[in-house]
Structure formats: structure tokens, C-alpha cells
Design a protein around this motif. Sequence first.
Motif, short mmCIF file in Angstrom:
data_model
loop_
_atom_site.label_atom_id
_atom_site.label_comp_id
_atom_site.label_asym_id
_atom_site.label_seq_id
_atom_site.Cartn_x
_atom_site.Cartn_y
_atom_site.Cartn_z
N CYS A 31 5.83 27.66 65.68
CA CYS A 31 5.18 28.80 65.05
C CYS A 31 4.15 28.39 64.01
O CYS A 31 4.07 27.24 63.60
N SER A 32 3.37 29.37 63.58
CA SER A 32 2.34 29.18 62.56
C SER A 32 2.97 29.26 61.18
O SER A 32 4.14 29.61 61.02
N SER A 33 2.16 28.96 60.16
CA SER A 33 2.66 29.04 58.80
C SER A 33 3.04 30.47 58.43
O SER A 33 3.98 30.69 57.68
N ARG A 34 2.33 31.44 58.96
CA ARG A 34 2.67 32.84 58.70
C ARG A 34 4.04 33.18 59.29
O ARG A 34 4.84 33.86 58.67
N GLU A 35 4.32 32.69 60.49
CA GLU A 35 5.62 32.93 61.10
C GLU A 35 6.73 32.22 60.34
O GLU A 35 7.83 32.76 60.21
N VAL A 36 6.45 31.03 59.82
CA VAL A 36 7.44 30.33 58.99
C VAL A 36 7.76 31.17 57.78
O VAL A 36 8.92 31.32 57.39
N LYS A 37 6.74 31.75 57.17
CA LYS A 37 6.93 32.61 56.01
C LYS A 37 7.83 33.80 56.36
O LYS A 37 8.76 34.13 55.62
N LYS A 67 -5.10 22.28 63.61
CA LYS A 67 -5.71 22.68 62.36
C LYS A 67 -5.29 24.13 62.07
O LYS A 67 -5.20 24.95 62.98
N VAL A 68 -5.06 24.44 60.80
CA VAL A 68 -4.68 25.79 60.41
C VAL A 68 -5.88 26.69 60.57
O VAL A 68 -6.95 26.42 60.01
N SER A 69 -5.72 27.77 61.35
CA SER A 69 -6.84 28.69 61.55
C SER A 69 -6.89 29.68 60.39
O SER A 69 -5.89 29.96 59.74
N ASN A 70 -8.07 30.21 60.14
CA ASN A 70 -8.26 31.14 59.03
C ASN A 70 -7.49 32.44 59.21
O ASN A 70 -7.08 33.06 58.25
N GLU A 71 -7.30 32.87 60.44
CA GLU A 71 -6.65 34.16 60.66
C GLU A 71 -5.14 34.11 60.48
O GLU A 71 -4.52 35.15 60.28
N SER A 72 -4.52 32.95 60.51
CA SER A 72 -3.07 32.89 60.36
C SER A 72 -2.63 32.30 59.03
O SER A 72 -1.45 32.07 58.83
N GLN A 73 -3.58 32.02 58.12
CA GLN A 73 -3.20 31.43 56.86
C GLN A 73 -2.38 32.41 56.02
O GLN A 73 -2.51 33.61 56.14
N LEU A 74 -1.56 31.83 55.17
CA LEU A 74 -0.76 32.64 54.27
C LEU A 74 -1.65 33.21 53.18
O LEU A 74 -2.59 32.58 52.74
N SER A 75 -1.31 34.40 52.73
CA SER A 75 -2.09 35.02 51.66
C SER A 75 -1.33 34.92 50.35
O SER A 75 -0.11 34.78 50.33
N TYR A 76 -2.07 35.00 49.27
CA TYR A 76 -1.45 35.00 47.95
C TYR A 76 -1.07 36.43 47.59
O TYR A 76 -1.79 37.36 47.89
N ARG A 77 0.05 36.58 46.95
CA ARG A 77 0.50 37.88 46.47
C ARG A 77 0.73 37.79 44.97
O ARG A 77 1.41 36.89 44.51
N PRO A 78 0.17 38.73 44.22
CA PRO A 78 0.40 38.68 42.77
C PRO A 78 1.84 39.05 42.45
O PRO A 78 2.44 39.89 43.12
#
Length: 97
Positions: A31-37, A67-78
Motif C-alpha cells: 500500500c501507499s503511505s496514505r493507506e498506511v496512515k 517514488k511517492v506520487s503527489n496525489e497519495s502523499q500524506l497531508s498535514y493536519r493542524p
Amino acid sequence: MAVISDDDKIICRCEEVSLSTIKDIVHHFHCSSREVKLRTRAGMGYCGGRICRTIIEKVVQDINNEKVSNESQLSYRPPIRPVTFGQLGGSWNDDES
């Protein structure tokens, strides 16, 4: 003195997710980093992923040899919590006028 292996090291301190947990999830589900999250809650703690985000993405990238694609990268949450207007206005009770 006890020696901690690399796999036992905590990657996400907020959710206490270890490197071995992340590796197991990526190997099992590819899985992608988003799926790991989503599967482990790594990056979803109080810091909102500011501490562990890049490490998680690097681990996933190394295991998947991609390579990590831009569309699946994790986002920051405040790190915020919802508050009522009464709390913002300084009243102790939301029923007060």
C-alpha cells in the motif's frame, strides 16, 4: 542496557506505531503511505503527522521501490479541537446569554 532493534523503534510517537508495524502493513497490502496512515493511524495523532510524515513516506517508498506520487502523499493536519461560541466568548456555560 537493552538494545532496541530498528524494527522496534517508534515512528509515530503520538499513535505509538513502530517501524515493524509499518513494514508489515506495506509488505502485506503493498500500500501507499496514505493507506498506511488509514490502516495504522500513523500520522493521525496530536502532531497531525508533522513529526512522522516524511519517515512514513520514505519507508513506504523504500519497500515499494517507487517514488511517492503527489496525489497519495500524506497531508498535514493542524492540532485543533472544536470549540463552542460560548467558549470563544468566554462564558462558562453555553446556555448563558
